[in-house]
Design a protein around this motif. Structure first.
Motif, mmCIF file in Angstrom:
data_model
loop_
_atom_site.group_PDB
_atom_site.id
_atom_site.type_symbol
_atom_site.label_atom_id
_atom_site.label_comp_id
_atom_site.label_asym_id
_atom_site.label_seq_id
_atom_site.Cartn_x
_atom_site.Cartn_y
_atom_site.Cartn_z
ATOM 1 N N TYR A 93 0.654 -0.902 -0.040
ATOM 2 C CA TYR A 93 -0.058 -0.453 -0.011
ATOM 3 C C TYR A 93 1.295 1.424 0.331
ATOM 4 O O TYR A 93 1.249 1.725 -0.859
ATOM 5 C CB TYR A 93 -1.530 0.069 1.047
ATOM 6 N N ARG A 94 2.295 0.886 1.156
ATOM 7 C CA ARG A 94 2.938 1.843 1.205
ATOM 8 C C ARG A 94 3.904 2.666 -0.216
ATOM 9 O O ARG A 94 3.670 4.231 -0.976
ATOM 10 C CB ARG A 94 3.377 1.914 2.184
ATOM 11 N N PHE A 122 8.248 -0.605 9.405
ATOM 12 C CA PHE A 122 6.678 -0.320 8.298
ATOM 13 C C PHE A 122 6.438 1.114 8.705
ATOM 14 O O PHE A 122 6.101 1.182 8.095
ATOM 15 C CB PHE A 122 7.032 -1.486 7.471
ATOM 16 N N LEU A 123 5.669 0.684 9.777
ATOM 17 C CA LEU A 123 4.661 1.744 10.105
ATOM 18 C C LEU A 123 5.537 3.419 10.114
ATOM 19 O O LEU A 123 4.264 4.057 10.155
ATOM 20 C CB LEU A 123 4.217 1.358 11.548
ATOM 21 N N ALA A 124 6.104 2.842 10.800
ATOM 22 C CA ALA A 124 6.328 4.529 10.753
ATOM 23 C C ALA A 124 6.970 5.107 9.679
ATOM 24 O O ALA A 124 7.195 6.093 9.566
ATOM 25 C CB ALA A 124 8.126 4.419 11.451
ATOM 26 N N MET A 125 7.452 4.595 8.719
ATOM 27 C CA MET A 125 7.574 4.924 6.804
ATOM 28 C C MET A 125 6.306 5.255 5.997
ATOM 29 O O MET A 125 6.189 6.178 6.246
ATOM 30 C CB MET A 125 8.656 3.888 5.882
ATOM 31 N N HIS A 134 6.514 12.990 13.507
ATOM 32 C CA HIS A 134 6.805 13.073 14.670
ATOM 33 C C HIS A 134 5.838 11.586 15.859
ATOM 34 O O HIS A 134 7.177 10.734 16.209
ATOM 35 C CB HIS A 134 5.469 13.847 15.827
ATOM 36 N N ASP A 135 5.278 10.756 14.933
ATOM 37 C CA ASP A 135 4.736 9.607 15.492
ATOM 38 C C ASP A 135 5.994 8.729 14.694
ATOM 39 O O ASP A 135 6.698 7.310 15.459
ATOM 40 C CB ASP A 135 3.502 9.256 15.675
ATOM 41 N N ALA A 136 6.246 8.506 13.759
ATOM 42 C CA ALA A 136 7.480 8.252 12.895
ATOM 43 C C ALA A 136 8.790 8.037 13.800
ATOM 44 O O ALA A 136 9.215 7.093 14.162
ATOM 45 C CB ALA A 136 7.840 8.424 11.558
#
Length: 171
Positions: A93-94, A122-125, A134-136
């Motif tokens: 998806y990314r 991968f979530l951070a990316m 910031h969350d990443a």
């Protein structure tokens, strides 16, 4: 029929691993026609599409691999394969620029597998791609602090963990 399916699936996986990806793809697509609800066949089919750079074609196979259908027969994917399929789907998806879907998929995967640092990375990316830097950074700094064996990182682990929670802290 299960033995026949297992043999054909193993043969297709072997072809992919041997670099004969197009042959593997053809065999896996044929298996998808025979076993349209089989999550392992779907996962392997998604995987071979990804290795060929056919990300858009991989998505529906990943979705079929990870969906949980009420009352469905069979066990579904093993835990490791489910984790791999969720990472594959979120990453795909990314790559396709479908960032919100990547965040949801990978966020759900991290909730399901909270100790998987690859999923967190991968979530951070994906978070970065949605403007949530910031969350990443919080995720990446936390993963770095908890996994690095580098002596310089280890010596600063408490500070890194502190700032991971609040990058804007000045003390």
């Amino acid at each position: 029929m299960t033995g026949h399916r297992d043999h054909l699936l193993a043969e297709a996986v072997r072809l992919r691993e041997d670099g004969r990806r197009e042959e593997a793809r053809e065999r896996l697509l044929a298996l998808c026609e025979q076993f349209p609800t089989d999550p392992e066949v779907a996962y392997q089919t998604a995987w071979v599409h990804d290795t060929l750079g056919l990300e858009a074609e991989a998505v529906p196979h990943y979705v079929r691999a990870v969906e949980r259908v009420e009352g469905a027969q069979g066990q579904g994917l093993s835990s490791d394969d489910r984790r791999g399929a969720l990472l594959g789907l979120g990453s795909t998806y990314r790559v396709l620029g479908r960032y919100p879907e990547a965040v949801v998929t990978l966020g759900d995967a991290v909730a399901e597998f909270p100790d998987d640092d690859a999923l967190k990375t991968f979530l951070a990316m994906a978070l970065y791609n949605t403007g949530r830097a910031h969350d990443a950074m919080e995720i990446l700094l936390t993963v770095l602090a908890s996994t690095s064996q580098d002596p310089d990182i280890v010596s600063y682990r408490p500070a890194i963990e502190h700032y991971a929670k609040d990058l804007d802290a000045t003390e």
